[in-house]
Design a protein around this motif. Sequence first.
Motif, mmCIF file in Angstrom:
data_model
loop_
_atom_site.group_PDB
_atom_site.id
_atom_site.type_symbol
_atom_site.label_atom_id
_atom_site.label_comp_id
_atom_site.label_asym_id
_atom_site.label_seq_id
_atom_site.Cartn_x
_atom_site.Cartn_y
_atom_site.Cartn_z
ATOM 1 N N LEU A 1 41.228 47.624 43.370
ATOM 2 C CA LEU A 1 41.919 46.920 42.293
ATOM 3 C C LEU A 1 42.413 47.899 41.238
ATOM 4 N N GLN B 1 46.240 46.569 41.317
ATOM 5 C CA GLN B 1 46.684 45.739 40.210
ATOM 6 C C GLN B 1 47.802 46.417 39.428
ATOM 7 N N PRO C 1 50.944 43.676 38.435
ATOM 8 C CA PRO C 1 49.933 42.895 37.727
ATOM 9 C C PRO C 1 50.335 41.468 37.456
ATOM 10 N N GLU D 1 44.179 33.909 40.774
ATOM 11 C CA GLU D 1 45.411 34.022 39.980
ATOM 12 C C GLU D 1 45.091 34.027 38.493
ATOM 13 N N GLN E 1 43.317 37.210 37.463
ATOM 14 C CA GLN E 1 44.264 38.321 37.393
ATOM 15 C C GLN E 1 45.085 38.247 36.111
ATOM 16 N N ARG E 2 45.419 37.042 35.709
ATOM 17 C CA ARG E 2 46.192 36.871 34.480
ATOM 18 C C ARG E 2 45.368 37.293 33.256
ATOM 19 N N ARG F 1 41.212 42.723 33.499
ATOM 20 C CA ARG F 1 39.908 43.290 33.822
ATOM 21 C C ARG F 1 38.885 42.958 32.740
ATOM 22 N N MET G 1 37.747 43.755 38.186
ATOM 23 C CA MET G 1 38.596 42.591 38.421
ATOM 24 C C MET G 1 38.023 41.828 39.616
ATOM 25 N N VAL H 1 49.380 40.671 47.132
ATOM 26 C CA VAL H 1 49.731 41.415 45.915
ATOM 27 C C VAL H 1 50.448 42.717 46.264
#
Length: 303
Positions: free
Chosen positions: A4, A8, A12, A47, A50-51, A54, A65, A292
């Motif tokens: 990640l 990411q 991102p 989701e 991720q928004r 971390r 994450m 991703v």
Amino acid sequence: MSGLDQDQKLHPGFRDNATVSCDSSDAGDVAKRLLQGLKLASHVGLEEAQRRGRLKCDKCGGSRMFFCYTCCSLVGLSQKEVPLIKLPVKIDIIKHPNETDGKSTAIHAKVLSPADVTIYTYPCIPEYEKDKVVLVFPGPGSVQVQDMMQRLLDSSDSRSHDSLNEPSPKRLKREAQNLTQSTGDCGSGTLIETRGSEPRALPLQRVVFIDSTWNQTSKISTDERLQDLLQVELKSRKTCFWRSQKGKPDTHLATIEAIYYFLKDFHEHCLAQEYNGEYDNLLFFYSYLYLVVNKAKTLAGRI
């Protein structure tokens, strides 16, 4: 594998759907198409996590994450947002000490199936009974999953025959130990059918996987504690892993892929049951990160 730290950064802001599909430009790539049709839990929680970005692990304080690859615990996710999977056999993963935790997919199996998966860091390897454990690793004497059962039964029968020649007290003690192990380990005693006979219990207790780059595997695979184990090879499977290893064929799988494909084959060939996605969620994190990375590569013009 989690990777990640790097994945990411690729994209991102990416959001995916729970249904796994590949970019149309990859339609001819068999390895990537293997992810199609998986029966997965919703990725909505991933989701949202991720928004948010971390967060610190509650146990070690590391910035993570989805999960902490050091503590094997969820980060920024509740347990209800992540599937728990019950496996038909116990899984041991022997991790190379130089394997980067953040890039290893072994942690996925531990987080998603904590009761059935154990991770050891080499040189720590448990003592195994050779006719009750298999090692998933290619080699000259390796067999495919569909042949594994008979080989284990033959080995068990051979040991039983040898034990008949032992003095009576020693034989009775061994039989008592075997009975205790069979009734006390939920990973053993799987019923299978053998030709021309009644169903019998397969003494398969555990399946061992090596978590390492392919260039580092020899140190573990040649360890004398694993030498007597029956080796099983997944010959017809191809990887979808985005971190391909230079000079290695696409049949060299990521750890979580190997675990998934072994269990799928085990379900169909050894338990003789139709596969209906029972272990698809082992690829819960893997499939999301694949999407991703695949999306990021598409936007960057690399696909």
